[in-house]
Every structure is written in structure tokens, then in C-alpha cells.
Design an enzyme around this catalytic site. Structure first.
Site, PDB file in Angstrom:
ATOM      1  N   ASP A  97       2.069 -14.705  -4.889  1.00 45.88           N
ATOM      2  CA  ASP A  97       0.923 -14.243  -5.091  1.00 45.88           C
ATOM      3  C   ASP A  97       0.450 -13.097  -5.983  1.00 45.88           C
ATOM      4  OD1 ASP A  97       0.933 -12.465  -3.309  1.00 45.88           O
ATOM      5  OD2 ASP A  97       0.082 -13.887  -1.784  1.00 45.88           O
ATOM      6  N   GLU A 119       7.535 -19.867  -1.950  1.00 47.54           N
ATOM      7  CA  GLU A 119       6.437 -19.451  -1.092  1.00 47.54           C
ATOM      8  C   GLU A 119       4.896 -20.141  -1.405  1.00 47.54           C
ATOM      9  OE1 GLU A 119       6.180 -15.506   1.485  1.00 47.54           O
ATOM     10  OE2 GLU A 119       4.622 -15.766  -0.113  1.00 47.54           O
ATOM     11  N   GLU A 133      -5.034 -12.156  -4.386  1.00 47.26           N
ATOM     12  CA  GLU A 133      -3.983 -13.106  -3.857  1.00 47.26           C
ATOM     13  C   GLU A 133      -4.211 -14.324  -3.914  1.00 47.26           C
ATOM     14  OE1 GLU A 133      -2.837  -8.992  -2.840  1.00 47.26           O
ATOM     15  OE2 GLU A 133      -4.518  -9.988  -2.539  1.00 47.26           O
ATOM     16  N   HIS A 209      -3.335  -2.254   4.526  1.00 47.98           N
ATOM     17  CA  HIS A 209      -3.401  -2.039   3.108  1.00 47.98           C
ATOM     18  C   HIS A 209      -4.400  -2.907   2.346  1.00 47.98           C
ATOM     19  CE1 HIS A 209      -0.905  -5.363   2.795  1.00 47.98           C
ATOM     20  NE2 HIS A 209      -0.938  -5.577   1.634  1.00 47.98           N
ATOM     21  N   ARG A 211      -7.471  -4.674   0.325  1.00 47.79           N
ATOM     22  CA  ARG A 211      -8.605  -4.060  -0.071  1.00 47.79           C
ATOM     23  C   ARG A 211      -9.871  -4.613   0.275  1.00 47.79           C
ATOM     24  NH1 ARG A 211      -5.265  -5.845  -4.434  1.00 47.79           N
ATOM     25  NH2 ARG A 211      -4.822  -4.243  -6.179  1.00 47.79           N
ATOM     26  N   HIS A 241      -0.284   3.530   3.449  1.00 50.70           N
ATOM     27  CA  HIS A 241      -0.029   3.128   2.158  1.00 50.70           C
ATOM     28  C   HIS A 241      -0.497   4.078   0.977  1.00 50.70           C
ATOM     29  CE1 HIS A 241      -1.071   0.340  -1.250  1.00 50.70           C
ATOM     30  NE2 HIS A 241      -0.090  -0.438  -0.316  1.00 50.70           N
TER      31      HIS A 241
END
Length: 385
Positions: A97, A119, A133, A209, A211, A241
Site C-alpha cells: 500500500d 498482500e 495506505e 509511527h 500519521r 521512528h
């Protein structure tokens, strides 16, 4: 008949999960491998390629400091399209993604080259969770011809979106192939990490991590503080991260906290061996939800949604969101209740058995003649707009 298969990747998770596929293609007699590294994440992808001893035919080196997604998208199109025009592959394989995944699939679509999506079928059905994603994988789901799903549930997601069943193969996740290969190797920790990992304390591995989680992470971090304050026999290993916003929040919340070890991001091999030695995991990552169960480690998912509900259903993971109280309560249960811990630790991993790459390549071989025929027909009729 020989088929030319182009594999596109550019981030560390893609590199980890695609490495077994690239290697399997390379050792298959009737397949020609064209491996393209976009280097969307330069340093992190290089570590993975070195670990798996993979050398790309093309390296686009698109990473730039503080690069916006719009700029990255433009650079990827400019880099990928000429390679497609030159190599004319029979199929393009993309994974998951990322922006590399979406642009690679769309660029191949514009050349009318069949796309295989590895995937495939993961969904939260919340456009901004995770961002970007979720929309990337939905768009690739429309662009792809062939869909390599991890689980039966992923297949059902695709069927609901009117993907033809004959174009879906349930193959498990190649991340388990990679994990089992790497954790079977002898590994020796060095420096401070060696003393941390080999202490008698129970280690909680933490990663954050996302957003969309940034404004709520303070609740996760406060929960972690409370856990170590209440348990002298518990320690936290937290690879921080590189996102400056994440680092700023972490450093502010964990100033001089005993039992909490803030470390730089680990390379893939070292991270897996830390995972192998830890007691449990708190994470907002997607991939760790699949990796940890293969090593018998319970996972608390610090997100409100997960595109991997199979782990929840199997009992390997629990969604805790960013609720301080919920995280503390479940950690307390897993630390104090041996039966509750064993129930999660011993639950079967629904995400793969280590043979996913072989299944994918076997499927590609069976499709070789069909994909070549599609490409020839489409290139005869293509209209450039």
C-alpha cells in the site's frame, strides 16, 4: 514459454516482504526477473537488500529530504515509466500500500501491462486510516489483474469489490517466509542492547509511527510510563521512528525514564531478534501484527482500526486504540495472568507458514502464457492519451 516479471519496491516493509518473491523468481527457470528499487526509503531499503543479498537491475533513488507525497508521486512516475517502456515485462508485481505500489500499478496500467498485487485485499474501509495506505491499496485493487491475498478474509474483501474469483489466490504472507529465514540465523547482540535484551526483566517492545495517531500518542506513552512505574521487573525497548514529529513527542514524554530504553531504529535483522526475545508488543504497525504471532508474542494494537482482523479473530492480537486505561489494563493482565498470556502467545498464526513466495511464483508460472497474450493484444491496440 519464458515470462519477464518486473518487481517494484522501495520501502523497508516492501523489501522484507518482496525479497522472498524476488529470490524465488530468480531461481525459477522459465521466469526472468527485473527487479526495480525505487529507494522511496533510501537507507532503510538498502539494509534489507544487503541482508537478503539482492541487487536491483534499476535503482531510481527518488528519496529527498522532507519530500511531499505529491513530489514523490511525480518522481516515481518519471522513473518507472521509461523502465516499463524499455523492458516490456509480462507482469508487474507490486506489494501492499505504499506510494511506490500505487504509482507502479498505475504506470503499468497506462502501459496496459498486467499487475499482480501481493498482500491484496487488506481493508479498514476508512479512507484516512491508515493514511495514505488505505486508499493506495484500494486503488491498486482496481488497477491489478491478479490478487495474491494473505487470508480468506482478504479474498472476501476483494470479492465484495467485484474482483473475479479466478484472479485471486490465497497464499499467506511472505513476511513469514522472510522472518523464519532471518530468525533461524545465529545472532549476537552487541553493546547496550545486549545487556538490555539478556536481562531478567520482561521486555515490552514498542513501535509507533502512524500519521493519524500523532495527536493521540501522548496517551499511549503515558500508559507505558504507568506500566513500568508499577512493575520493577518490566522494561521497554522503544526504537524511535525517524519522523521528527514522532521523535519530538517521544523525547518529551520519556525524559530520564528508568526502565525505558529509547533507541535508534533497528535494522531488520536486529529488530527481528529483539522481537524474538521480547515478552509482548505494543505497536501501531501493520506488519508486526503478522510477525509477532509467528514468534509467539502477544500484540496490543495502538490503533482504532486494523486491516488485519484475522489476528484479532485468532487471538494473537487485541486492538487497544490510544486509550491509556485500556492499554494499562491489558498490559496488567498479560503481565500478571499466565493463562491469559499463554492463550495469546500460543494462538495459531493466521498469516502464513513460510511458503508464500513459492505459492506466488507457482501461480505466476501458470499465468505466464495468459499474461503474455494479454500484453501482446493490448500493445497492438494501445492508444496514448
Amino acid at each position: 514459454m519464458t515470462a519477464k516479471i518486473m518487481t517494484l519496491l522501495g520501502t523497508r516493509p516492501e523489501g522484507i516482504k518482496m525479497a522472498p518473491v524476488v529470490k524465488e523468481i530468480e531461481r525459477t527457470d522459465n521466469l526472468i526477473s527485473i527487479f526495480v528499487n525505487t529507494a522511496q526509503h533510501r537507507e532503510m531499503i538498502d539494509q534489507v537488500l544487503d541482508l537478503f543479498q539482492l541487487v536491483p537491475e534499476y535503482d531510481l533513488n527518488v528519496m529527498r529530504p522532507k519530500q511531499r507525497l505529491e513530489e514523490l508521486t511525480m518522481r516515481l512516475f518519471q522513473g518507472i515509466t521509461p523502465i516499463l517502456e524499455k523492458e516490456k515485462p509480462d507482469m508487474v508485481l507490486v506489494h501492499g500500500d505504499t506510494t511506490t505500489t500505487f504509482v507502479g500499478a498505475y504506470a503499468a496500467f497506462l502501459q496496459q501491462i498486467p499487475v499482480g498485487h501481493i498482500e491484496a485485499g487488506l481493508r479498514t474501509n476508512h479512507m484516512y486510516s491508515p493514511f495514505p495506505e488505505e486508499l493506495n491499496r484500494q486503488l491498486v485493487g482496481r488497477l491489478a489483474t491478479y490478487h495474491f491475498a494473505v487470508t480468506e478474509a482478504n479474498k472476501q474483501n476483494l470479492l465484495k469489490e467485484n474482483v473475479a474469483e479466478k484472479n485471486i489466490a490465497v497464499v499467506g504472507n511472505t513476511v513469514i517466509d522472510a522472518l523464519l529465514e532471518i530468525t533461524s540465523r545465529h545472532y549476537q547482540f552487541e553493546g547496550e542492547l545486549a545487556s538490555i535484551i539478556h536481562s531478567t526483566k520482561k521486555t515490552i517492545l514498542v513501535t509507533t509511527h502512524r500519521r493519524e495517531n500523532i495527536d493521540e500518542l501522548k496517551h499511549v506513552y503515558r500508559a507505558i510510563q504507568r506500566i513500568v512505574e508499577q512493575h520493577e521487573d518490566v522494561q521497554v525497548v522503544f526504537p524511535v521512528h525517524k519522523n521528527p514529529l514522532i521523535r519530538q513527542k517521544v523525547m518529551r514524554e520519556f525524559v530520564d525514564m528508568k526502565q525505558i530504553y529509547l533507541i535508534e531504529p533497528l535494522d531488520y535483522e536486529e529488530f527481528l531478534h529483539v522481537l524474538k526475545h521480547c515478552y509482548m508488543v505494543i505497536t501501531d504497525s501493520g506488519g508486526i501484527q503478522e510477525e509477532a504471532p509467528a514468534l509467539g508474542k502477544p500484540v496490543l494494537v495502538a490503533r482504532d482500526t486494523t486491516e488485519r482482523p484475522e489476528g484479532i479473530d485468532a487471538g494473537t492480537s487485541k486492538v487497544v486504540g490510544t486509550s491509556e486505561e485500556k492499554i494499562v489494563a491489558l498490559c496488567e493482565q498479560l503481565l500478571r495472568d499466565e493463562a491469559a498470556y499463554n492463550e495469546m502467545a500460543n494462538a495459531p498464526n493466521p498469516f502464513g507458514d513460510g511458503y508464500s513466495a513459492k505459492q506466488i511464483v507457482h501461480t505466476i508460472q501458470s499465468l505466464a502464457e495468459e499474461t503474455r497474450a494479454i500484453y501482446q493484444r493490448n500493445t497492438d491496440e494501445v492508444i496514448y492519451r
